[in-house]
Design a protein around this motif. Structure first.
Motif, mmCIF file in Angstrom:
data_model
loop_
_atom_site.group_PDB
_atom_site.id
_atom_site.type_symbol
_atom_site.label_atom_id
_atom_site.label_comp_id
_atom_site.label_asym_id
_atom_site.label_seq_id
_atom_site.Cartn_x
_atom_site.Cartn_y
_atom_site.Cartn_z
ATOM 1 N N GLN A 29 0.824 -1.212 0.000
ATOM 2 C CA GLN A 29 0.000 0.000 0.000
ATOM 3 C C GLN A 29 0.855 1.256 0.000
ATOM 4 O OE1 GLN A 29 -2.516 -0.033 3.456
ATOM 5 N NE2 GLN A 29 -4.253 -0.729 2.247
ATOM 6 N N SER A 30 0.282 2.338 -0.514
ATOM 7 C CA SER A 30 1.054 3.575 -0.525
ATOM 8 C C SER A 30 1.205 4.085 0.904
ATOM 9 C CB SER A 30 0.387 4.605 -1.442
ATOM 10 O OG SER A 30 -0.424 5.459 -0.708
ATOM 11 N N PRO B 28 -8.758 12.062 -6.222
ATOM 12 C CA PRO B 28 -8.725 10.747 -5.586
ATOM 13 C C PRO B 28 -8.150 9.697 -6.544
ATOM 14 C CG PRO B 28 -10.960 11.324 -6.221
ATOM 15 C CD PRO B 28 -10.124 12.535 -6.473
ATOM 16 N N ILE B 29 -7.499 8.735 -5.960
ATOM 17 C CA ILE B 29 -6.909 7.672 -6.787
ATOM 18 C C ILE B 29 -8.055 6.801 -7.266
ATOM 19 C CG2 ILE B 29 -5.138 5.889 -6.839
ATOM 20 C CD1 ILE B 29 -4.269 6.942 -4.028
ATOM 21 N N ASP C 197 -4.906 0.393 -2.636
ATOM 22 C CA ASP C 197 -5.298 1.732 -2.187
ATOM 23 C C ASP C 197 -6.737 2.103 -2.487
ATOM 24 O OD1 ASP C 197 -2.060 3.194 -2.877
ATOM 25 O OD2 ASP C 197 -2.902 2.434 -1.011
ATOM 26 N N GLN C 198 -7.414 1.281 -3.276
ATOM 27 C CA GLN C 198 -8.774 1.648 -3.686
ATOM 28 C C GLN C 198 -9.791 1.253 -2.627
ATOM 29 O OE1 GLN C 198 -8.285 3.211 -6.418
ATOM 30 N NE2 GLN C 198 -6.243 2.349 -6.706
ATOM 31 N N VAL C 199 -11.031 1.693 -2.855
ATOM 32 C CA VAL C 199 -12.109 1.230 -1.984
ATOM 33 C C VAL C 199 -12.333 -0.247 -2.283
ATOM 34 C CG1 VAL C 199 -14.553 1.426 -1.429
ATOM 35 C CG2 VAL C 199 -13.223 3.493 -1.882
ATOM 36 N N ASN C 200 -12.366 -0.566 -3.591
ATOM 37 C CA ASN C 200 -12.524 -1.956 -4.004
ATOM 38 C C ASN C 200 -11.232 -2.436 -4.635
ATOM 39 O OD1 ASN C 200 -13.148 -4.407 -5.107
ATOM 40 N ND2 ASN C 200 -14.870 -3.682 -6.343
ATOM 41 N N ASN C 201 -10.546 -3.345 -3.973
ATOM 42 C CA ASN C 201 -9.235 -3.795 -4.442
ATOM 43 C C ASN C 201 -9.260 -5.136 -5.150
ATOM 44 O OD1 ASN C 201 -7.435 -1.646 -3.510
ATOM 45 N ND2 ASN C 201 -8.213 -2.216 -1.491
ATOM 46 N N GLU C 202 -10.484 -5.578 -5.526
ATOM 47 C CA GLU C 202 -10.568 -6.847 -6.255
ATOM 48 C C GLU C 202 -9.677 -6.761 -7.477
ATOM 49 O OE1 GLU C 202 -13.644 -8.993 -4.040
ATOM 50 O OE2 GLU C 202 -12.035 -9.523 -5.425
ATOM 51 N N PRO D 253 -6.464 -9.313 4.874
ATOM 52 C CA PRO D 253 -7.000 -10.273 3.899
ATOM 53 C C PRO D 253 -6.368 -10.119 2.521
ATOM 54 C CG PRO D 253 -8.791 -9.359 5.187
ATOM 55 C CD PRO D 253 -7.547 -8.633 5.614
ATOM 56 N N ILE D 254 -6.160 -8.859 2.092
ATOM 57 C CA ILE D 254 -5.596 -8.648 0.768
ATOM 58 C C ILE D 254 -4.151 -9.166 0.703
ATOM 59 C CG2 ILE D 254 -4.809 -6.275 1.228
ATOM 60 C CD1 ILE D 254 -5.497 -5.611 -1.676
#
Ligand code: GDP
Ligand code: GDP
Lengths: 271, 271
Positions: B10-11, B39-40, B72-77, B128-129
């Motif tokens: 992560q950043s 926003p990224i 870094d996203q809300v959804n990192n799928e 988890p990620i």
């Protein structure tokens, strides 16, 4: 006095420790821990834990509302829904009691008076999820952001990070507590303006004692030095504590009733 | 010598700083920073930056592969897809050259020799990620995990966190580098077993100098003390550097060719 404090932030940002530090006691054991091999696959439920604390000779019934699992998943879409739902449900329950209760009865108040929002000290800025969630939470409750684990930032990094985050707050026009309001008199407005320069408070928490100059304080002992959470030159924990428990406790409770609850109530009664 | 090092994490975990500390120079300015209000919203592309460094009198062509936006996203799928694709693409390109090149020619090697995986020092365990991504990466490359910003952990917290994370590695049967292998002689196997006790290395990085006992070293100056990244009682950075640049550099390059590339190649030629 009943004070309902919600903590929001990714696991591992020291939320549990900070609550224990604020109320100088072992209020909570850390939630959000899973056993090895038990990945956090769903957001655990919101937990409310009650305590009675004595601060400044005043007995305070304190409800700490924990929001485990926030932001911890691979996909965090909607992870804020249980949080906003909880806040609105408390308004909804209060309204129902208000409409059915006898006039003079004192209604138990479970409305969220303050949301402590924990920002990860990345050194860069807010995360995308922080911005989304802060927008939603500031609409319905008093939100006080803090920079978590600020001992991982040098003084220069802390200052730069805080300025970046403050610019982001302004850019997104987030209505953080305390709000600019004509309801405050001149002294209060001045005091709030002073406080706003600090927000987000750069905090450090500890449930361990260290001895500094013969005095026992809450702190963190490392190989290169001792962080004293009570020392304003080390972190801003003393400012947060004073703000939350002394100077603004009453106002947090009142604005929740007169501003956020009122807004909710008007919407409901118009609908 | 060409060494291709990928950094994943992560950043804000100090990846850029650590690379600069490892190679004692300003190799990269921090990627992953966005302006306030920007926003990224999508994962930026994988970047490869080349440098020539001299380590121990040996000239080394160093390629640092950055993976901005990971996690870094809300959804990192699927945020790991560009990363696994990049790794496989390098194998694929090498295979193509191998099949078409003349026998004696030296082929430029862009295969990823080592993935430095940054773990956030939450004090709890892997996210988890992290588990999802580590499973995928360890299948196709040499992965060396590090505990980022380990100066935010006390010695006791660091030890407990490391043990938790090591148990999780074992539970998920992650094939971290160095692998147990009959290709290593007894001395090497012994050395690897020693090193494995340290992994994940608890690192601290710094691109600033501090003066400690009259000596100028890389460090972080705080109000309560100075973290010296070169001091093994402060962090394990010296062990990581020795491991990556001295003792295991050659082996990281060779196992990438003989283990990971071979596995890729067999699959392709059988298909
Ligand atoms: N560096 C640092 N570590 C902290 C701080 N507060 C708590 N910790 C440590 O961070 C880890 C996680 O803390 P915890 O309170 O359980 O975090 P939570 O998951 O957000 O509730 C523990 O090892 C704590 O000792 C702090 O202010 N600074
Ligand atoms: N506490 C601490 N901070 C660090 C460390 N390494 C870097 N930082 C700081 O963390 C911030 C982000 O670092 P950076 O290298 O840009 O992180 P990246 O986004 O992962 O590349 C900067 O303010 C750095 O000075 C470290 O080992 N410990």
């Amino acid at each position: 006095f009943q004070f309902n404090l919600m903590v929001v932030g990714q696991s591992g940002l020291g939320k549990t420790t900070l609550i224990n530090t604020l109320f100088a006691s072992q209020l909570a054991s850390s939630s959000g821990r899973t056993e090895a091999g038990e990945p956090i696959t769903k957001t655990p439920d919101i937990k409310c834990v009650s305590h009675v604390v004595e601060e400044n000779g005043v007995r305070l019934k304190l409800n700490i509302i924990d929001t485990p699992g926030y932001g911890d998943q691979v996909n965090n879409e909607k992870c804020w829904d249980p949080i906003t739902k909880y806040i609105k449900d408390q308004h909804s329950q209060y309204l129902r009691k208000e409409l059915t209760a006898q006039r003079e009865k004192h209604l138990p108040d479970t409305r969220v008076h303050c949301v402590l929002f924990f920002i990860q000290p990345t050194g860069h800025g807010l995360k995308p999820i922080d911005i989304v969630v802060l927008k939603k939470l500031t609409e319905i409750a008093n939100v006080v952001p803090v920079i978590a684990k600020s001992d991982s930032l040098t003084l220069a990094e802390r200052q730069a990070f805080k300025e970046t985050v403050q610019m982001e707050f302004a850019h997104h026009r987030l209505k953080l507590y305390p709000l600019d309001s004509a309801d405050y008199d001149e002294d209060e407005q001045y005091q709030n303006a002073q406080i706003k320069q600090f927000i987000p408070f750069a905090v450090v928490g500890s449930d361990k004692n260290v001895v500094v100059k013969g005095k026992t304080v809450r702190g963190r002992k490392t190989r290169w030095g001792v962080v004293n959470v009570e020392d304003e030159t080390h972190c801003e924990f003393p400012y947060l504590r004073n703000f939350l428990i002394c100077s603004h406790l009453q106002d947090l409770i009142e604005t929740t009733a007169h501003v956020h609850y009122e807004a909710f109530r008007s919407k409901q009664l118009l609908a």
